[in-house]
Design a protein around this motif. Structure first.
Motif, PDB file in Angstrom:
ATOM      1  N   ALA A 132       0.830  -1.212   0.000  1.00  0.00           N
ATOM      2  CA  ALA A 132       0.000   0.000   0.000  1.00  0.00           C
ATOM      3  C   ALA A 132       0.862   1.258   0.000  1.00  0.00           C
ATOM      4  CB  ALA A 132      -0.942  -0.018   1.208  1.00  0.00           C
ATOM      5  N   ASP A 152      -0.331   0.793   4.982  1.00  0.00           N
ATOM      6  CA  ASP A 152      -0.525  -0.257   5.977  1.00  0.00           C
ATOM      7  C   ASP A 152       0.455  -0.095   7.130  1.00  0.00           C
ATOM      8  OD1 ASP A 152      -2.591  -1.287   4.510  1.00  0.00           O
ATOM      9  OD2 ASP A 152      -1.498  -3.048   3.782  1.00  0.00           O
ATOM     10  N   LYS A 206      -2.035   0.552  10.063  1.00  0.00           N
ATOM     11  CA  LYS A 206      -2.476  -0.756  10.536  1.00  0.00           C
ATOM     12  C   LYS A 206      -1.489  -1.425  11.486  1.00  0.00           C
ATOM     13  CE  LYS A 206      -5.360  -1.658   6.480  1.00  0.00           C
ATOM     14  NZ  LYS A 206      -5.639  -2.586   5.344  1.00  0.00           N
ATOM     15  N   ARG A 207      -0.358  -0.796  11.688  1.00  0.00           N
ATOM     16  CA  ARG A 207       0.627  -1.359  12.596  1.00  0.00           C
ATOM     17  C   ARG A 207       0.766  -0.415  13.780  1.00  0.00           C
ATOM     18  NH1 ARG A 207       5.300  -3.962   8.820  1.00  0.00           N
ATOM     19  NH2 ARG A 207       5.860  -4.844  10.844  1.00  0.00           N
TER      20      ARG A 207
END
Length: 282
Positions: A120, A160, A164-165
Motif C-alpha cells: 500500500a 498499511d 495498521k501497525r
C-alpha cells in the motif's frame, strides 16, 4: 535564485540554475547548500555573483536533494481541507505533526523503492519549506522571515505500515527513497505567496492530484510559528506541509497503490518538477 545539489549520491556539489536553465557550479564559493549557507546574508552573497562567471556544469547531471545535511524532516498531516474530506476524517483542531526519517531523503528523480512487505505505498505531492534562520517562539507575523526557500516534496507513504501497525505514522513514512526533495531550492524572494501555488501529480500519465496551497488548513506561517513553540527550528530543517486530495488511499471503492514499473510526475508552480519510477524492494 534556484539552488541545486548535483552529482553522485553522497558526493553532491552545490550549484545554481542560470537564466537559461543550465546548472552553474558554486563549489568555489560555498561547500554545500546547507546550514549557514541558507542564511539571508549567505544567500545575498550568492545572489550577488554573476552566474556567467561560474563554471558551467557539462551534460545532464543527476540532481540530488536540493538541501543537504537536513537535521529534522517534519511533516504536517491532514493539512488540506479537501484531503481530510477524502480521507473521511475531521479537520484537525491543531496541526498534526509527525517526523520522517532523514534517511528517506533522496533526489527528485532518483525513483521510489517499494519496501519489503509493502502492499500500500502511496504518493503525496507537497510544498516543503526549508528553514534558513534559527526559529524559537516566533510569531506568525515573523515566521516567513525564517524561511530560506521552498521546494517540491513527495511524502511517499506506506499506508498499511502507517495505519495498521501499532505506533505512530513515522514507520509508514520513512523507508529509503520516501522523501524526494527538489529539483531546486527556490529562495524565499521568488515566492510571493506560498499560499497561492498550484500543484499536481500524475501517475502513468493520468492526473491524480490537482490542487493549490490555498486550501491548506494551517498555512506556512502558522505552521512555522506553531512548531517553534515546541522545538527549535534550525537552518536546513525541512517542513513538508501536507497534500491536496487525490492520493491512492482516497480512491473509492478500491484504493490504488504503487507497483513496480509505475511512473510519477509531480510539480508545484514555480518550484519545478519531479519524475520518479517505482521499483521493487532491493
Amino acid at each position: 535564485m534556484k539552488l541545486v545539489r548535483y552529482g553522485p549520491a553522497g558526493s553532491e556539489r552545490p550549484g545554481l540554475v542560470d537564466a537559461d536553465g543550465r546548472v552553474r557550479d558554486l563549489s568555489a564559493h560555498v561547500d554545500d547548500v546547507a546550514g549557514a549557507v541558507l542564511s539571508d546574508e549567505a544567500l545575498a552573497r550568492i545572489a550577488a555573483l554573476d552566474p556567467a562567471s561560474l563554471p558551467l556544469v557539462a551534460g545532464d547531471p543527476r540532481l540530488g536533494p536540493c538541501v543537504g545535511h537536513v537535521g529534522k524532516f517534519i511533516c504536517i498531516g491532514l493539512n488540506y481541507s479537501d484531503h481530510a474530506a477524502e480521507a473521511g476524517l475531521a479537520v484537525p483542531p491543531e496541526p498534526i505533526v509527525f517526523m520522517k526519517a532523514t534517511s528517506a531523503i533522496c533526489g527528485p528523480d532518483d525513483g521510489i523503492e517499494l519496501p519489503r512487505g509493502s502492499s500500500a505505498t502511496d504518493w503525496e505531492v507537497e510544498l516543503a519549506v526549508v528553514i534558513g534562520r534559527h526559529a524559537k517562539y516566533v510569531s506568525e507575523a515573523d515566521a516567513l522571515s525564517h524561511v530560506a526557500g521552498y521546494c517540491v516534496a513527495n511524502d511517499v507513504s506506506e499506508r498499511d505500515f502507517q495505519t495498521k501497525r501499532a505506533g505512530q505514522w513515522t514507520k509508514g513514512k520513512s523507508a529509503d527513497t520516501f522523501g524526494p526533495l527538489g529539483p531546486w531550492l527556490v529562495t524565499r524572494d521568488e515566492v510571493a505567496d506560498p499560499q497561492a501555488l498550484s500543484m499536481y501529480l500524475d501517475l502513468n500519465g493520468k492526473r491524480m492530484q490537482s490542487g493549490s496551497t490555498a486550501t491548506m488548513i494551517y498555512g506556512v506561517a502558522h505552521v512555522i510559528s506553531y512548531l517553534s513553540q515546541m522545538m527549535s527550528l534550525h537552518p536546513g530543517d525541512v517542513i513538508s506541509t501536507g497534500t491536496p486530495p487525490g492520493v491512492g488511499m482516497g480512491i473509492k471503492p478500491d484504493p490504488v497503490y504503487l507497483k513496480a514499473g509505475d511512473r510519477l510526475e509531480l510539480g508545484i508552480e514555480g518550484l519545478g518538477i519531479q519524475r520518479q519510477s517505482v521499483r521493487a524492494a532491493g
